[in-house]
Design a protein around this motif. Structure first.
Motif, PDB file in Angstrom:
ATOM      1  N   MET A   1     -27.791 -13.626 -18.176  1.00  0.00           N
ATOM      2  CA  MET A   1     -28.085 -15.074 -18.090  1.00  0.00           C
ATOM      3  C   MET A   1     -27.285 -15.816 -19.169  1.00  0.00           C
ATOM      4  SD  MET A   1     -31.865 -15.695 -16.740  1.00  0.00           S
ATOM      5  CE  MET A   1     -32.832 -15.632 -18.211  1.00  0.00           C
ATOM      6  N   PRO A   2     -26.809 -17.025 -18.850  1.00  0.00           N
ATOM      7  CA  PRO A   2     -26.018 -17.763 -19.847  1.00  0.00           C
ATOM      8  C   PRO A   2     -26.841 -18.141 -21.080  1.00  0.00           C
ATOM      9  CG  PRO A   2     -26.112 -18.961 -17.736  1.00  0.00           C
ATOM     10  CD  PRO A   2     -26.950 -17.721 -17.591  1.00  0.00           C
ATOM     11  N   LEU A   3     -26.149 -18.258 -22.197  1.00  0.00           N
ATOM     12  CA  LEU A   3     -26.812 -18.650 -23.447  1.00  0.00           C
ATOM     13  C   LEU A   3     -26.542 -20.122 -23.737  1.00  0.00           C
ATOM     14  CD1 LEU A   3     -25.797 -15.547 -25.576  1.00  0.00           C
ATOM     15  CD2 LEU A   3     -28.153 -16.263 -25.114  1.00  0.00           C
ATOM     16  N   ARG A   4     -27.571 -20.818 -24.161  1.00  0.00           N
ATOM     17  CA  ARG A   4     -27.426 -22.224 -24.548  1.00  0.00           C
ATOM     18  C   ARG A   4     -28.092 -22.455 -25.904  1.00  0.00           C
ATOM     19  NH1 ARG A   4     -24.201 -21.830 -21.444  1.00  0.00           N
ATOM     20  NH2 ARG A   4     -23.834 -22.886 -19.477  1.00  0.00           N
ATOM     21  N   ARG A 129     -23.031 -19.927 -27.567  1.00  0.00           N
ATOM     22  CA  ARG A 129     -22.685 -19.647 -26.159  1.00  0.00           C
ATOM     23  C   ARG A 129     -21.950 -18.308 -26.021  1.00  0.00           C
ATOM     24  NH1 ARG A 129     -22.123 -24.283 -22.361  1.00  0.00           N
ATOM     25  NH2 ARG A 129     -23.358 -25.948 -23.266  1.00  0.00           N
ATOM     26  N   GLY A 131     -22.467 -15.744 -27.794  1.00  0.00           N
ATOM     27  CA  GLY A 131     -23.339 -14.640 -28.162  1.00  0.00           C
ATOM     28  C   GLY A 131     -23.086 -14.105 -29.568  1.00  0.00           C
ATOM     29  N   LYS A 134     -27.262 -16.185 -33.330  1.00  0.00           N
ATOM     30  CA  LYS A 134     -28.581 -16.403 -32.713  1.00  0.00           C
ATOM     31  C   LYS A 134     -29.203 -17.700 -33.196  1.00  0.00           C
ATOM     32  CE  LYS A 134     -30.502 -11.993 -31.278  1.00  0.00           C
ATOM     33  NZ  LYS A 134     -29.375 -11.076 -31.589  1.00  0.00           N
ATOM     34  N   GLN A 171     -30.855 -19.628 -26.577  1.00  0.00           N
ATOM     35  CA  GLN A 171     -31.862 -19.285 -25.564  1.00  0.00           C
ATOM     36  C   GLN A 171     -31.181 -18.996 -24.227  1.00  0.00           C
ATOM     37  OE1 GLN A 171     -34.546 -22.708 -25.454  1.00  0.00           O
ATOM     38  NE2 GLN A 171     -33.943 -23.106 -23.367  1.00  0.00           N
ATOM     39  N   GLU A 172     -31.719 -18.027 -23.522  1.00  0.00           N
ATOM     40  CA  GLU A 172     -31.156 -17.685 -22.211  1.00  0.00           C
ATOM     41  C   GLU A 172     -31.668 -18.672 -21.187  1.00  0.00           C
ATOM     42  OE1 GLU A 172     -32.158 -13.620 -21.415  1.00  0.00           O
ATOM     43  OE2 GLU A 172     -30.381 -12.895 -22.475  1.00  0.00           O
ATOM     44  N   GLU A 174     -31.324 -20.244 -16.933  1.00  0.00           N
ATOM     45  CA  GLU A 174     -30.887 -19.955 -15.546  1.00  0.00           C
ATOM     46  C   GLU A 174     -29.515 -20.576 -15.347  1.00  0.00           C
ATOM     47  OE1 GLU A 174     -32.552 -18.135 -13.475  1.00  0.00           O
ATOM     48  OE2 GLU A 174     -34.377 -17.975 -14.679  1.00  0.00           O
ATOM     49  N   GLU A 175     -28.707 -19.990 -14.512  1.00  0.00           N
ATOM     50  CA  GLU A 175     -27.400 -20.549 -14.156  1.00  0.00           C
ATOM     51  C   GLU A 175     -27.585 -21.990 -13.678  1.00  0.00           C
ATOM     52  OE1 GLU A 175     -23.712 -20.283 -14.525  1.00  0.00           O
ATOM     53  OE2 GLU A 175     -24.586 -18.270 -14.473  1.00  0.00           O
TER      54      GLU A 175
END
Ligand code: UT7
Length: 323
Positions: A1-4, A129, A131, A134, A171-172, A174-175
């Motif tokens: 899942m993408p990170l934001r 983004r 990774g 954190k 935070q992960e 949803e696309e």
């Protein structure tokens, strides 16, 4: 899942010394009437002898960490936006890292003058983004009073000192989910560097130097560039000006804030204004304004917040955040 990046805490710190327009009118040929009419500034905070950028930055960082329920040890990246570091090196960020009792991760400064906070936010957001980080502390901190020519009425009345900070947490999502920092947009045009600069530094005369500005020219570019980068940010996210809940602009001049809000069709009460009390605190102005609007309850979960700034370089940028 993408990170934001999610902003989970904000903080601010201002020196306790208030300097009013009337105080300045005793030193240079100016008046409260001129300053208020042309800039909207009524007073500013100025550091006392011995008060440094790192000290202001540290206090703002502590307040942001407290709001996020974290300590320095939870952070793995510190980015300080400043044009007025304590020393040429080491970076102010490494000083703040030590003051926070943080003995891991990385810390460095970003230099984009009044756009510095938006630049630093963009850098930290990209670390998250990717990774690589954190939890990050992004701080804008300045003591512009140290680089002002206190005999030049065209600049010395415009600036103040202060610091603001935010905590970013990965935070992960949803696309396609629009949450946290949606996007950041940075620009610069070095051909325009002589419109706003400091006439000193290690590579010139070895002195710290003073701020020099062609105010009217900078003003003209500010109105055009800010409108353009704001449009770019909205378009990148498929949003329109009607979606904006809060504009948190760099606080250089009330007339620039009004002009930008007018172009966006945004009512004045949706614009966070601190320039009347803080003047232009360069890289600190956006996080100072943001902290005020978060703490007094104006900015709430789910709100769309647009930050923008322009400064020496010239540099300019915007960040769009779903709170
Ligand atoms: O944060 C980085 C980005 N910086 C900015 O965005 C700053 C952008 N520029 C500005 O905010 C405005 O251009 C200023 C506030 C700096 C100046 O306002 P202005 O309406 O553009 O004034 P001006 O420079 O055209 O000056 C108008 C007059 C001049 O006198 P003359 O030549 O018309 O006789 C100035 O000498 O006002 C005079 N003036 C002052 N008078 C009283 C300039 N500074 C002062 C002063 N007090 N402090």
């Amino acid at each position: 899942m993408p990170l934001r990046s999610k902003i989970t805490g904000t903080g601010a710190h201002l020196p306790d010394q208030v300097v009013t327009n009337d105080d300045l009118a005793k030193k240079v040929d100016t008046s409260d009437e001129w300053i208020v009419e042309r800039t909207g500034i009524r007073e500013r905070r100025i550091v006392r002898e011995g008060e440094t950028t790192s000290a202001l930055a540290f206090q703002a960082a502590e307040n942001a960490l407290e709001a996020a329920g974290l300590t320095g040890q939870d952070i793995d990246l510190v980015v300080v936006a400043t044009t007025t570091p304590d020393n040429t090196f080491p970076s102010t960020a490494t000083k703040v890292q030590a003051m926070l009792g943080m003995d891991h991760g990385a810390a460095f400064d970003v230099q984009a003058v009044c756009s510095g906070f938006v630049y630093a936010l963009s850098v930290a957001d990209n670390f998250i983004r990717a990774g690589q980080t954190k939890r990050a502390l992004v701080i804008g901190a300045e003591v512009f009073s140290k680089i002002l020519d206190w005999e030049d009425r065209t600049t010395c009345v415009l600036f103040g000192d202060g610091a603001g900070a935010v905590v970013l947490e990965a935070q992960e999502v949803e696309e396609g989910e629009q949450t946290g920092i949606l996007s950041t947009h940075l620009h610069s045009d070095g051909k325009l560097r002589d419109l706003l600069y400091v006439d000193g530094g290690p590579g010139t005369n070895g002195q710290v130097g003073h701020v020099r500005m062609l105010g009217r020219e900078v003003f003209r570019h500010a109105v055009t560039n800010l409108a353009s980068v704001v449009g770019e940010a909205l378009e990148a996210n498929g949003l329109t000006q009607d979606d904006i809940d809060w504009l948190v602009p760099h606080q250089a001049n009330k007339r620039i804030l009004d002009g930008t809000a007018r172009k966006l069709g945004l009512p004045a009460e949706r614009v966070v204004v601190t320039v009347d009390r803080h003047a232009n605190t360069s890289a600190a102005s956006v996080p100072l304004a943001l902290d005020e609007a978060v703490r007094d309850g104006r900015i709430k979960a789910g709100d769309l917040v647009l930050m923008e700034a322009m400064g020496g370089g010239l540099t300019w940028g915007a960040a769009l955040v779903r709170w």
